[in-house]
Structure formats: C-alpha cells, structure tokens
Motif scaffolding. Structure first.
Motif, PDB file in Angstrom:
ATOM      1  N   GLY A  51     -70.690  46.051  52.347  1.00  0.00           N
ATOM      2  CA  GLY A  51     -69.687  45.163  52.928  1.00  0.00           C
ATOM      3  C   GLY A  51     -68.813  44.542  51.866  1.00  0.00           C
ATOM      4  N   GLY A  52     -68.910  43.249  51.707  1.00  0.00           N
ATOM      5  CA  GLY A  52     -68.044  42.558  50.763  1.00  0.00           C
ATOM      6  C   GLY A  52     -67.373  41.417  51.469  1.00  0.00           C
ATOM      7  N   ALA A  53     -66.534  40.703  50.735  1.00  0.00           N
ATOM      8  CA  ALA A  53     -65.859  39.540  51.307  1.00  0.00           C
ATOM      9  C   ALA A  53     -64.491  39.390  50.672  1.00  0.00           C
ATOM     10  CB  ALA A  53     -66.690  38.278  51.086  1.00  0.00           C
ATOM     11  N   VAL A  54     -63.517  39.078  51.486  1.00  0.00           N
ATOM     12  CA  VAL A  54     -62.178  38.795  50.973  1.00  0.00           C
ATOM     13  C   VAL A  54     -61.662  37.504  51.592  1.00  0.00           C
ATOM     14  CG1 VAL A  54     -61.524  41.191  50.498  1.00  0.00           C
ATOM     15  CG2 VAL A  54     -61.073  40.222  52.748  1.00  0.00           C
ATOM     16  N   GLU A  55     -60.786  36.844  50.813  1.00  0.00           N
ATOM     17  CA  GLU A  55     -60.100  35.657  51.324  1.00  0.00           C
ATOM     18  C   GLU A  55     -58.626  36.006  51.463  1.00  0.00           C
ATOM     19  OE1 GLU A  55     -61.282  31.641  49.916  1.00  0.00           O
ATOM     20  OE2 GLU A  55     -59.164  31.457  49.389  1.00  0.00           O
ATOM     21  N   VAL A  56     -58.068  35.678  52.617  1.00  0.00           N
ATOM     22  CA  VAL A  56     -56.683  36.056  52.904  1.00  0.00           C
ATOM     23  C   VAL A  56     -55.894  34.822  53.322  1.00  0.00           C
ATOM     24  CG1 VAL A  56     -55.187  37.502  54.337  1.00  0.00           C
ATOM     25  CG2 VAL A  56     -57.463  38.325  53.705  1.00  0.00           C
ATOM     26  N   GLU A  57     -54.758  34.611  52.654  1.00  0.00           N
ATOM     27  CA  GLU A  57     -53.838  33.558  53.085  1.00  0.00           C
ATOM     28  C   GLU A  57     -52.923  34.116  54.159  1.00  0.00           C
ATOM     29  OE1 GLU A  57     -53.037  30.641  49.251  1.00  0.00           O
ATOM     30  OE2 GLU A  57     -51.495  32.053  49.857  1.00  0.00           O
ATOM     31  N   MET A  58     -52.674  33.304  55.202  1.00  0.00           N
ATOM     32  CA  MET A  58     -51.743  33.686  56.263  1.00  0.00           C
ATOM     33  C   MET A  58     -50.636  32.646  56.313  1.00  0.00           C
ATOM     34  SD  MET A  58     -54.438  34.509  59.363  1.00  0.00           S
ATOM     35  CE  MET A  58     -54.860  32.773  59.740  1.00  0.00           C
ATOM     36  N   GLU A  76     -66.687  40.433  55.354  1.00  0.00           N
ATOM     37  CA  GLU A  76     -66.409  39.066  55.799  1.00  0.00           C
ATOM     38  C   GLU A  76     -65.021  38.655  55.331  1.00  0.00           C
ATOM     39  OE1 GLU A  76     -69.356  35.570  55.622  1.00  0.00           O
ATOM     40  OE2 GLU A  76     -67.910  35.133  54.033  1.00  0.00           O
ATOM     41  N   VAL A  77     -64.227  38.178  56.272  1.00  0.00           N
ATOM     42  CA  VAL A  77     -62.862  37.780  55.941  1.00  0.00           C
ATOM     43  C   VAL A  77     -62.695  36.285  56.214  1.00  0.00           C
ATOM     44  CG1 VAL A  77     -60.403  38.093  56.463  1.00  0.00           C
ATOM     45  CG2 VAL A  77     -61.950  40.077  56.466  1.00  0.00           C
ATOM     46  N   THR A  78     -62.293  35.556  55.176  1.00  0.00           N
ATOM     47  CA  THR A  78     -61.950  34.145  55.325  1.00  0.00           C
ATOM     48  C   THR A  78     -60.431  34.049  55.417  1.00  0.00           C
ATOM     49  OG1 THR A  78     -63.868  33.475  54.018  1.00  0.00           O
ATOM     50  CG2 THR A  78     -62.101  31.855  54.280  1.00  0.00           C
ATOM     51  N   ALA A  79     -59.945  33.647  56.578  1.00  0.00           N
ATOM     52  CA  ALA A  79     -58.505  33.584  56.819  1.00  0.00           C
ATOM     53  C   ALA A  79     -58.040  32.133  56.705  1.00  0.00           C
ATOM     54  CB  ALA A  79     -58.193  34.132  58.209  1.00  0.00           C
ATOM     55  N   VAL A  80     -57.228  31.899  55.683  1.00  0.00           N
ATOM     56  CA  VAL A  80     -56.743  30.541  55.404  1.00  0.00           C
ATOM     57  C   VAL A  80     -55.289  30.436  55.854  1.00  0.00           C
ATOM     58  CG1 VAL A  80     -56.379  28.807  53.613  1.00  0.00           C
ATOM     59  CG2 VAL A  80     -58.279  30.445  53.398  1.00  0.00           C
ATOM     60  N   ASN A  81     -55.071  29.655  56.883  1.00  0.00           N
ATOM     61  CA  ASN A  81     -53.700  29.504  57.387  1.00  0.00           C
ATOM     62  C   ASN A  81     -52.992  28.398  56.598  1.00  0.00           C
ATOM     63  OD1 ASN A  81     -51.333  29.272  58.825  1.00  0.00           O
ATOM     64  ND2 ASN A  81     -52.324  29.207  60.835  1.00  0.00           N
ATOM     65  N   VAL A  82     -51.987  28.802  55.830  1.00  0.00           N
ATOM     66  CA  VAL A  82     -51.254  27.843  54.990  1.00  0.00           C
ATOM     67  C   VAL A  82     -49.922  27.462  55.635  1.00  0.00           C
ATOM     68  CG1 VAL A  82     -52.338  28.661  52.860  1.00  0.00           C
ATOM     69  CG2 VAL A  82     -50.214  29.732  53.624  1.00  0.00           C
TER      70      VAL A  82
END
Ligand code: CU
Length: 175
Positions: A51-58, A76-82
């Motif tokens: 798997g793995g994990a990424v952080e994504v800015e939206m 796992e995706v961490t979606a950060v709404n900026v």
C-alpha cells in the motif's frame, strides 16, 4: 465456397461482439466467466501489496501531492482542503474503494472548506488519474496523475532519484 464465406463472416461477428465487452481484458475477464460479480463467495480481484500513504492538497482548482508515495495495495490518502469550497478525490479505474456514494459517486474522500479527510483506495501498479468529481472541477484543473509503484524497491528507487509525485503540480498555472 459460399459456405466458407458465411462461416468466416459469422466468426468475424463473434470477434466483434467479444471486442465490445465492457469487461476489462485479462484476469478480471477470466474471473467473470467462473464467478459472476455479486455472487456469494465471489471475491473481487484486488491488488496485493504494502500500500503506502500520500497526502494531497486540494484547492480551487488543483491537486498537489505534498508527501508520501503510493505502492500497490491499499493506499491511504489524506486529502487536505486548502480552499473555501468542497472538493473530493476519485481515482479513475481504482480496483475498489470506500466510495462515498451519493453525489460524490466513486470518490473515496471529500472535505468541506479548510477541512481534511482520510480515506483508502485499492490500486494496482501503474499511472492513475485523480480527479475531483464535483461538476466542473475536473475541467477547471482538478486532475493529476498518481503513480502507484509495484514494490517498495521501485518506490525507493523513485525516492532516491527525486522522481516521485510530490510537488509535481506546484507550477500549475491555474493555482
Ligand atoms: Cu473540487
């Protein structure tokens, strides 16, 4: 002679029909023949890996991978709404995911203004496309490739070469 011609035409029609099937080529197609999706005891073919994990800015209207790396399996995706508007992430062609449903459809994370959501999605190795499926947002710029590596070794090579997805989108003109 005529009979042979008709036979050839019939064969061609069968090939054409097979070519129109919406079932993906390869393993998924073979599975469907012996185990129709939705049957009890019929397991989907899912990616196997760490798997793995990424952080994504939206934001309005862009994505940017800010950290992490995706390896095949459950990512796992961490979606950060900026931004000040709602956004979500759908990965086109994902094997499976914790789909949000409703108006979000096959998106697996979604966050209101300046909030963060975490979700997981099943991904085979390859280059996938992340989109925000809120109407109009993809066309406005919310699509970005996401690389899913086949092994931790492949991922490590990309990290050492500085060739991961991190900050790939930083220079996009529509940010
Ligand atoms: Cu959006």
């Amino acid at each position: 002679m005529r009979r042979l011609t008709l036979g050839t035409a019939a064969l061609a029609a069968v090939v054409l029909l097979a070519g129109c099937s919406s079932v993906p080529e390869g393993a998924a197609d073979a599975q469907a023949l012996v185990c129709p999706p939705g049957e009890p005891g019929c397991d989907e073919i899912l990616p196997v890996g760490p798997g793995g994990a990424v952080e994504v800015e939206m934001g309005n209207f862009f994505f940017n991978v800010t950290d992490g790396i995706a390896i095949t399996g459950e990512v796992e995706v961490t979606a950060v709404n900026v931004s000040d508007a709602y956004h979500n992430i759908e990965i086109l062609g994902a094997a499976d995911g914790s789909f949000l449903g409703g108006s979000d459809g096959e998106a697996f994370v979604g966050a209101d203004a300046f909030e963060t959501d975490i979700g997981t999605v099943q991904l085979f190795p390859g280059e996938w496309l992340m989109i925000c499926n809120v109407p109009g947002h993809r066309a406005a710029g919310m699509e970005l490739p996401l690389t899913v590596y086949a092994t931790e070794e492949e991922a490590q090579i990309a990290i050492e070469a500085g060739e991961t997805d991190v900050d790939r989108d930083r220079e996009m003109p529509n940010t």
